[in-house]
Motif scaffolding. Structure first.
Motif, PDB file in Angstrom:
ATOM      1  N   ARG B  78       1.088  -0.722   0.027  1.00 31.03           N
ATOM      2  CA  ARG B  78      -0.222  -0.155   0.166  1.00 31.03           C
ATOM      3  C   ARG B  78       0.849   1.671  -0.247  1.00 31.03           C
ATOM      4  O   ARG B  78       0.549   2.190  -0.447  1.00 31.03           O
ATOM      5  N   ARG B  79       2.000   0.860   0.803  1.00 31.50           N
ATOM      6  CA  ARG B  79       2.851   2.329   0.281  1.00 31.50           C
ATOM      7  C   ARG B  79       3.391   3.017  -0.265  1.00 31.50           C
ATOM      8  O   ARG B  79       4.316   3.860  -1.315  1.00 31.50           O
ATOM      9  N   MET B  83      -4.277   5.881  -3.542  1.00 34.43           N
ATOM     10  CA  MET B  83      -5.626   5.493  -4.213  1.00 34.43           C
ATOM     11  C   MET B  83      -6.270   6.871  -3.441  1.00 34.43           C
ATOM     12  O   MET B  83      -6.470   7.658  -2.600  1.00 34.43           O
ATOM     13  N   TYR B 101       0.138  13.789   6.280  1.00 34.63           N
ATOM     14  CA  TYR B 101      -0.228  13.136   6.702  1.00 34.63           C
ATOM     15  C   TYR B 101       0.341  11.574   6.192  1.00 34.63           C
ATOM     16  O   TYR B 101       1.404  11.057   6.602  1.00 34.63           O
ATOM     17  N   PRO B 102       0.600  11.160   5.213  1.00 36.77           N
ATOM     18  CA  PRO B 102       0.860  10.049   4.244  1.00 36.77           C
ATOM     19  C   PRO B 102       2.320  10.056   4.836  1.00 36.77           C
ATOM     20  O   PRO B 102       3.276   8.775   4.827  1.00 36.77           O
ATOM     21  N   LYS B 104       3.743  11.348   7.168  1.00 33.90           N
ATOM     22  CA  LYS B 104       4.164  11.086   8.595  1.00 33.90           C
ATOM     23  C   LYS B 104       3.800   9.584   9.612  1.00 33.90           C
ATOM     24  O   LYS B 104       4.670   8.861   9.672  1.00 33.90           O
ATOM     25  N   VAL B 105       3.119   9.182   8.409  1.00 35.86           N
ATOM     26  CA  VAL B 105       3.066   7.737   8.927  1.00 35.86           C
ATOM     27  C   VAL B 105       3.901   6.838   8.238  1.00 35.86           C
ATOM     28  O   VAL B 105       4.748   5.324   9.096  1.00 35.86           O
ATOM     29  N   ARG B 106       5.114   7.250   7.505  1.00 42.92           N
ATOM     30  CA  ARG B 106       5.334   6.914   7.306  1.00 42.92           C
ATOM     31  C   ARG B 106       7.387   7.444   7.695  1.00 42.92           C
ATOM     32  O   ARG B 106       8.137   7.182   7.375  1.00 42.92           O
ATOM     33  N   ALA B 146      -7.379  15.702  -1.918  1.00 42.01           N
ATOM     34  CA  ALA B 146      -7.209  14.025  -1.442  1.00 42.01           C
ATOM     35  C   ALA B 146      -5.761  14.071  -2.895  1.00 42.01           C
ATOM     36  O   ALA B 146      -5.568  12.428  -2.786  1.00 42.01           O
ATOM     37  N   GLN B 149      -2.432  14.195  -2.102  1.00 36.13           N
ATOM     38  CA  GLN B 149      -2.191  13.118  -0.335  1.00 36.13           C
ATOM     39  C   GLN B 149      -1.429  12.145  -1.212  1.00 36.13           C
ATOM     40  O   GLN B 149      -1.137  11.288  -0.435  1.00 36.13           O
ATOM     41  N   ALA B 150      -2.772  11.569  -2.184  1.00 32.53           N
ATOM     42  CA  ALA B 150      -1.460  10.940  -2.982  1.00 32.53           C
ATOM     43  C   ALA B 150      -0.730  10.979  -3.456  1.00 32.53           C
ATOM     44  O   ALA B 150      -0.068   9.635  -3.695  1.00 32.53           O
TER      45      ALA B 150
END
Lengths: 226, 354
Positions: B78-79, B83, B101-102, B104-106, B146, B149-150
């Protein structure tokens, strides 16, 4: 009354202490449970889990509408001298009143948290996952998006607790300077015909509820803006 | 080399077959479009490709390796994929935090991440929006966030589920431009679903027509169009699309007979059967015939009026029904109504061959 002003102050502070403590402990217990039920990651996987899920939800929804008098009666039966928890000697103490209101607010907090989390759960979790979040990170994202709902749970349950009278009347006993709160005091003053005092207490109750709700609403609006 | 491939993919939801025997191969650096009516299975297929759903049977392969559905493998895959959902979901915080956010989670924070966020916002023309609350944006702006973000993690594969459905034309063109840019500059492979045949036409290298959970046809957009049109007409945005016979008048212009005693002058040279399209925005509507350089003017009658907020869409029957889109202001000034007489005017260069 020796000093009516001092007594009103004492009554008001006790009301705040009892309901505030009940809501605080209630949130500590209810928010995690409500979150877990709202996340329902286990939903539909196994029929047993599904059955447990549905049963839990129905119980929560039933208890959300529980009459406080009934809660008071049950707590009374537990705490009374011959009851199972009688030896603790809690009956007619503020602790007994906190327990009563706790029993009342927990289902409300669970229920509102559950629906707040549930309403954003799938969309937010999948969004977070698709952006590369781990399962734990995604669960945090859901909780963060449901934060306004959590605040609603606090507001609603505090409103219910501070205005409740039947339950704490039974378990607190409405003892002057000990367990008399705004609501139980109003009942007594009306019975005694002291309408002026009853109205004063009523206004104090209203103003207090209003002030606290204003504060919480401002927090809620700020949170929405962020 | 195929980047992603599905083999005999089937998906069942509570006894209903949503996807039946899907075999797809999407090559590296390709823009692949899924076309099909609502309920054809486009969303389900994209969700399976993003590993949000597991197929009931069949295999998904990334770089020729079958997907493993353990939590860690899913996360790792998924990383590498971005999407964009049809329903825009943004976090209740500002635009910057949403796009960060994407990263940050990485575990990516700091200056480099900040620069990346700003650069990505620029791609969707939202620079300066950093501190705005994401939930207070318009639909088009929200969908651009959105998309940012992707894109911010520079994925190898970008999945988009009807990314421009119900958006204003400006947002649509910004999104389309960003998509073709990442495909060109970063060699990002793109799989998107759409209703909009002309978007498919301009963006896609190849497309698949999905009907009732099955792939009816895979090929270029032209080849898809050759499928009996009752299938297509039932769902695709096919207004102002006419099939006709074209004859060359002189070098650079053709006359296309589309029936209903209408001949459209077109700025192309083609002979024989053609399909043409006139964008509703390109049609000038007037109460009286106007003198202009535009080569096509037809008299018609308004048969339908649809209010779209700032713009109004009118259907005008001039032998064939045309859809014209005008601003609300000119609609009011012209005092048009159902049954009013109106003239349609458009340039020969607005008549596009599909």
């Amino acid at each position: 009354m020796e000093n009516p002003l001092l007594e009103v102050l004492h009554i008001t502070l006790l009301s705040l202490r009892v309901s505030g403590t009940a809501v605080l402990i209630g949130a500590l217990i209810g928010v995690p449970i409500g979150t877990f039920l709202g996340l329902r990651q286990f939903r539909g996987k196994q029929s047993l889990m599904r059955f447990v899920d549905i049963t839990l939800r129905s119980i929560v929804n039933t208890f959300m509408g529980l009459p406080p008098v009934v809660v008071g009666l049950v707590v009374y039966l537990f705490l009374t001298a011959s009851g199972p928890l009688g030896p603790l000697g809690l009956l007619y103490t503020p602790t007994a009143m906190i327990i009563t209101q706790l029993m009342m607010v927990i289902p409300i907090i669970i229920g509102v948290t559950m629906s707040a989390v549930g309403s954003v759960e799938q969309a937010v979790r999948e969004k977070a996952l698709s952006l590369g979040a781990t399962d734990t990170q995604a669960a945090w994202a859901v909780l963060r998006e449901a934060r306004m709902g959590l605040l609603t749970a606090i507001i609603v349950s505090f409103g219910a607790a501070i205005s409740e009278v039947g339950g704490i009347m039974i378990t607190g006993g409405n003892i002057r300077w000990v367990t008399r709160t705004l609501t139980t005091a109003i009942v007594v003053e009306v019975e005694l015909g002291n309408f002026a005092l009853a109205i004063t207490l009523g206004i104090v109750l209203l103003v207090m509820a209003f002030t606290i709700n204003i504060a919480l609403t401002i927090i809620q609006l700020r949170g929405a803006k962020r | 080399m195929p980047l992603i491939e599905t083999q005999r993919l089937c998906k069942e939801y509570s006894g209903k077959q949503v996807l039946k025997d899907i075999n797809l191969r999407v090559q590296n650096e390709e823009i692949f479009v899924l076309i099909g009516p609502n309920g054809a299975g486009k969303t389900t297929l994209l969700r399976i490709l993003d590993l949000l759903d597991e197929p009931s049977s069949g295999t998904v392969l990334f770089n020729n390796t079958p997907v493993n559905y353990s939590a860690n493998a899913k996360l790792a895959l998924r990383r590498r994929v971005g999407m964009v959902f049809q329903q825009t979901v943004l976090f209740n915080t500002n635009v910057f935090n949403n796009v960060a956010y994407p990263l940050k989670v990485r575990g990516k924070n700091g200056n480099a991440a900040e620069r990346k966020v700003k650069e990505t916002l620029k791609m969707v023309q939202l620079d300066g929006f950093e501190s705005k609350n994401a939930l207070k944006l318009s639909g088009g702006e929200a969908q651009r966030v959105a998309l940012a973000q992707a894109l911010v993690t520079e994925p190898e594969l970008l999945l988009l589920d009807e990314p421009t459905a119900n958006l204003d034309p400006k947002a649509v063109s910004i999104i389309e431009e960003a998509l073709s840019r990442v495909n060109r500059e970063r060699q990002t492979t793109i799989i998107m679903s759409t209703h909009n045949m002309f978007q498919a036409q301009t963006l896609a290298h190849r497309a698949a027509l999905l009907l009732d959970g099955r792939i009816e046809k895979i090929g270029t957009i032209r080849e898809i169009f050759e499928v009996p049109s009752k299938h297509l007409a039932s769902f695709a945005r096919l207004e102002n699309v006419f099939s006709g016979v074209s004859s060359i008048v002189e070098e650079g212009t053709s006359l296309v007979d589309i029936g209903g005693e209408l001949k459209l002058e077109a700025a192309f040279t083609k002979l024989g059967k053609v399909m043409v399209y006139v964008s509703p925005e390109d049609i000038i509507l007037s109460k009286n015939p106007i003198v202009s350089s535009a080569r096509n003017t037809f008299k018609g009658r308004v048969v339908e009026v649809a209010d779209l907020g700032p713009t109004v869409r009118l259907k005008v029957n001039a032998g064939r029904v045309f859809v014209a889109q005008i601003t609300k202001r000119s609609f009011k000034e012209m005092q048009l109504n159902v049954d009013s007489e109106a003239f349609l005017t458009f340039k020969a260069s607005s008549v596009q061959a599909v």
